[in-house]
Design a protein around this motif. Sequence first.
Motif, PDB file in Angstrom:
ATOM      1  N   PHE A 203       0.695  -1.146   0.076  1.00 29.34           N
ATOM      2  CA  PHE A 203       0.037  -0.091   0.049  1.00 29.34           C
ATOM      3  C   PHE A 203       0.933   1.205   0.131  1.00 29.34           C
ATOM      4  O   PHE A 203       1.544   1.375   1.018  1.00 29.34           O
ATOM      5  N   GLY A 204       0.833   1.840  -0.965  1.00 26.72           N
ATOM      6  CA  GLY A 204       1.649   3.185  -1.292  1.00 26.72           C
ATOM      7  C   GLY A 204       0.947   4.042  -2.328  1.00 26.72           C
ATOM      8  O   GLY A 204       0.566   3.332  -3.394  1.00 26.72           O
ATOM      9  N   VAL A 205       1.420   5.301  -2.075  1.00 25.39           N
ATOM     10  CA  VAL A 205       0.758   6.370  -3.172  1.00 25.39           C
ATOM     11  C   VAL A 205       1.875   7.334  -3.546  1.00 25.39           C
ATOM     12  O   VAL A 205       2.197   7.672  -4.623  1.00 25.39           O
ATOM     13  N   CYS A 206       2.335   7.895  -2.571  1.00 32.55           N
ATOM     14  CA  CYS A 206       3.095   9.336  -2.808  1.00 32.55           C
ATOM     15  C   CYS A 206       4.565   9.213  -3.168  1.00 32.55           C
ATOM     16  O   CYS A 206       5.146   8.087  -3.448  1.00 32.55           O
ATOM     17  N   ASP A 207       5.112  10.292  -3.351  1.00 32.43           N
ATOM     18  CA  ASP A 207       6.271  10.576  -4.282  1.00 32.43           C
ATOM     19  C   ASP A 207       7.233   9.526  -4.078  1.00 32.43           C
ATOM     20  O   ASP A 207       7.660   8.950  -4.938  1.00 32.43           O
ATOM     21  N   LYS A 208       8.112   9.248  -2.969  1.00 34.50           N
ATOM     22  CA  LYS A 208       9.184   8.483  -2.778  1.00 34.50           C
ATOM     23  C   LYS A 208       8.646   7.139  -2.158  1.00 34.50           C
ATOM     24  O   LYS A 208       9.361   6.101  -2.370  1.00 34.50           O
ATOM     25  N   ILE A 209       7.469   6.932  -2.050  1.00 36.72           N
ATOM     26  CA  ILE A 209       7.078   5.738  -1.396  1.00 36.72           C
ATOM     27  C   ILE A 209       6.984   4.700  -2.115  1.00 36.72           C
ATOM     28  O   ILE A 209       7.449   3.567  -2.136  1.00 36.72           O
ATOM     29  N   VAL A 210       6.210   4.893  -3.488  1.00 39.96           N
ATOM     30  CA  VAL A 210       6.081   3.709  -4.446  1.00 39.96           C
ATOM     31  C   VAL A 210       7.301   3.243  -4.904  1.00 39.96           C
ATOM     32  O   VAL A 210       7.482   2.272  -4.997  1.00 39.96           O
ATOM     33  N   PRO A 211       8.368   4.269  -5.481  1.00 41.27           N
ATOM     34  CA  PRO A 211       9.405   3.713  -5.656  1.00 41.27           C
ATOM     35  C   PRO A 211      10.271   3.160  -4.831  1.00 41.27           C
ATOM     36  O   PRO A 211      10.828   1.885  -4.859  1.00 41.27           O
ATOM     37  N   GLY A 212      10.123   3.525  -3.521  1.00 43.78           N
ATOM     38  CA  GLY A 212      10.896   2.787  -2.488  1.00 43.78           C
ATOM     39  C   GLY A 212      10.074   1.229  -2.253  1.00 43.78           C
ATOM     40  O   GLY A 212      10.931   0.464  -2.019  1.00 43.78           O
ATOM     41  N   LEU A 213       9.005   1.295  -2.259  1.00 41.60           N
ATOM     42  CA  LEU A 213       8.348   0.028  -2.089  1.00 41.60           C
ATOM     43  C   LEU A 213       8.896  -1.344  -3.301  1.00 41.60           C
ATOM     44  O   LEU A 213       9.198  -2.111  -2.989  1.00 41.60           O
ATOM     45  N   ILE A 214       8.910  -0.444  -4.557  1.00 42.28           N
ATOM     46  CA  ILE A 214       9.290  -1.230  -5.525  1.00 42.28           C
ATOM     47  C   ILE A 214      10.739  -1.818  -5.414  1.00 42.28           C
ATOM     48  O   ILE A 214      11.007  -2.873  -5.798  1.00 42.28           O
ATOM     49  N   ILE A 215      11.477  -0.546  -5.076  1.00 40.08           N
ATOM     50  CA  ILE A 215      13.132  -1.209  -5.002  1.00 40.08           C
ATOM     51  C   ILE A 215      13.228  -2.095  -3.805  1.00 40.08           C
ATOM     52  O   ILE A 215      13.858  -3.138  -3.963  1.00 40.08           O
ATOM     53  N   GLY A 216      12.450  -2.062  -2.757  1.00 46.50           N
ATOM     54  CA  GLY A 216      12.392  -3.086  -1.815  1.00 46.50           C
ATOM     55  C   GLY A 216      12.077  -4.516  -2.132  1.00 46.50           C
ATOM     56  O   GLY A 216      12.566  -5.392  -1.744  1.00 46.50           O
ATOM     57  N   ALA A 217      10.814  -4.367  -2.732  1.00 47.39           N
ATOM     58  CA  ALA A 217      10.147  -5.729  -3.331  1.00 47.39           C
ATOM     59  C   ALA A 217      11.054  -6.212  -4.238  1.00 47.39           C
ATOM     60  O   ALA A 217      11.026  -7.614  -4.328  1.00 47.39           O
ATOM     61  N   LEU A 218      11.885  -5.587  -5.108  1.00 50.78           N
ATOM     62  CA  LEU A 218      12.691  -6.204  -6.043  1.00 50.78           C
ATOM     63  C   LEU A 218      13.880  -7.028  -5.526  1.00 50.78           C
ATOM     64  O   LEU A 218      14.584  -7.928  -5.991  1.00 50.78           O
TER      65      LEU A 218
END
Length: 610
Positions: A152-167
């Motif tokens: 669950f994420g929407v904003c500026d650095k949050i979605v990129p951060g979640l994706i980097i962590g997930a990868l």
Amino acid sequence: MALNPVIEKVTERIARRSERLRSDYLERIDRARDAGPARSHISCGNLAHAFAAAGDDKPVLKAMQRPNIGIVSAYNDMLSAHQPFDKFPGLIKLAAQSKGCTAQFAGGVPAMCDGVTQGQPGMELSLFSRDVIAQATAVALSHNTFDAAVMFGVCDKIVPGLIIGALAFGHLPVIMVPAGPMPSGLPNSEKARIRKLHAEGKASREDLLEAESQSYHAPGTCTFYGTANSNQMLMEVMGLHLPGAAFINPNTPLRDALTLAAGERACEITAEGEHYTPIGHTVDEKALVNAMVGLAATGGSTNHAIHLVAMARAAGLIVDWDDLDELSRATPLLARLYPNGQADVNHFHAAGGLALVIRELLSAGLLHPDIRCVHGGDLNAQAQEPGLDGDQLTWRDGARESLDTQIVRPVAEPFSKEGGIRLLKGNLGRAIVKISAVAPEHRRIEAPAKVFDSQDDLLEAFANDDLSGDFVAVIRGQGPGANGMPELHKLTPTLQVLQDRGQRVALLTDGRMSGASGSVLAAIHVVPEAVAGGAIGKIADGEPITIDADRGLISTALDDDTLAGRAAFVVDTERFHFGTGRELFGHARAAAGQAEQGGSILFDTPGERR
């Protein structure tokens, strides 16, 4: 439709450039897949800890025969975009139980808002928060007891951060779940008018606060097309959303139905079933090219010139600004959203939205259709819109033509023949410029520099009536290594006031300008940054600067020997490295890569750009 040759060429170039890194990455995540979740072979004591508080789900977890979904959330109730996530974990758990599976809240990640910290010292933590979020995501998943994840994420650095962590857990399927935009509030034109009046001293603070409160007024994402909403567009064209999930308002039956469907789908795409869809294979060179094309076609946020590079690197792929520039020049601009127009994302969605844009880009061969989407189909499915038939979630074809051509248009009648982001090069380095909101007559300037060490210094000069004539505002020492690369959006109303007065003005900075970049020419993200010896840190007041967005040029008339002979810029550490937690991020400033390498502290990037 055959793939556009530019799209094909750039995709092949990324794959070729990344061959070694990508091969190593895929080998690692495939080994992790083969090993399986740790709960199948960890000690009984470890396992008991993992489900001690699971209540009714404990027997299913103990049997270890059904998928277990990890939930990672950026929830907090201060920020409108993330407040709706409060109830999402319960919905995911219900969805998992309906499939005979389980779901556990794996962990939370920080979620700071650039809208709150804009122009404040806290903004200097903003870019680094992306990598903290990536690390927090890794901590959440490090228990290694999950078969898939929803995030669950929407904003500026949050979605990129979640994706980097997930990868980093690329063997796991991951579905991104947004909260959706708040309903429309005060019209963007009125908000911009009052901001400029306040900058001129013609509107009170009370007037300004009332206008801002009417703009940002309810749960959900801010409705202008900045980084937060650009994030949601990216997730659609990369196949990481269920179709059409991006712009459904929060706290509606359709929003809840989409969240439930995401939980159900996560149970279906694990390695235990027939539809295994690991995020490390979904995020490939084709998905990243789709992201850059989508960014160009919609006039999205310049912040993604940094974030997409970092996200790519997390997947073993190397993307640079030449790729983004070439794709943008091949992609027509199909949307006009604030700050590039007056419409917000709710108006955009109602006029045809992403479903229409995706269909148009696919029909022109500008997107890769054959990516591995979390819903099981290819990208054509993202041209559908969700709806409800009673309580049943359904999908139908989206609009086949624009319902408002002032907001969204077909490829045959674009707002511009190319997208809004360009690369600038010259003896001042490399930079990004967003031109989709800049009038053609303002896209070139040759004027003397006025040099500042912060945006506050420029605003003080404005208040003192020291900004006469034409000039290029050089805001130096704003890169990742200097002070964390804050956004300088606080400058926008002031620079627009000067431009409206008839002065020719522009901005040159190694900082960021944000997804809300406006109508003033802004060459941003300059590399090398000032503290790395970049020429931007060696310019003096009055020296000539040329910025030409049409020719892709940033330069000074000073010769190379003169620039080389000047000392590198030194940041004022007392001013920029202490207070509001900044003293805790000295290691990040020291380790951060240049903006074109993603400004990240997580990767070894020297020498990888080619």
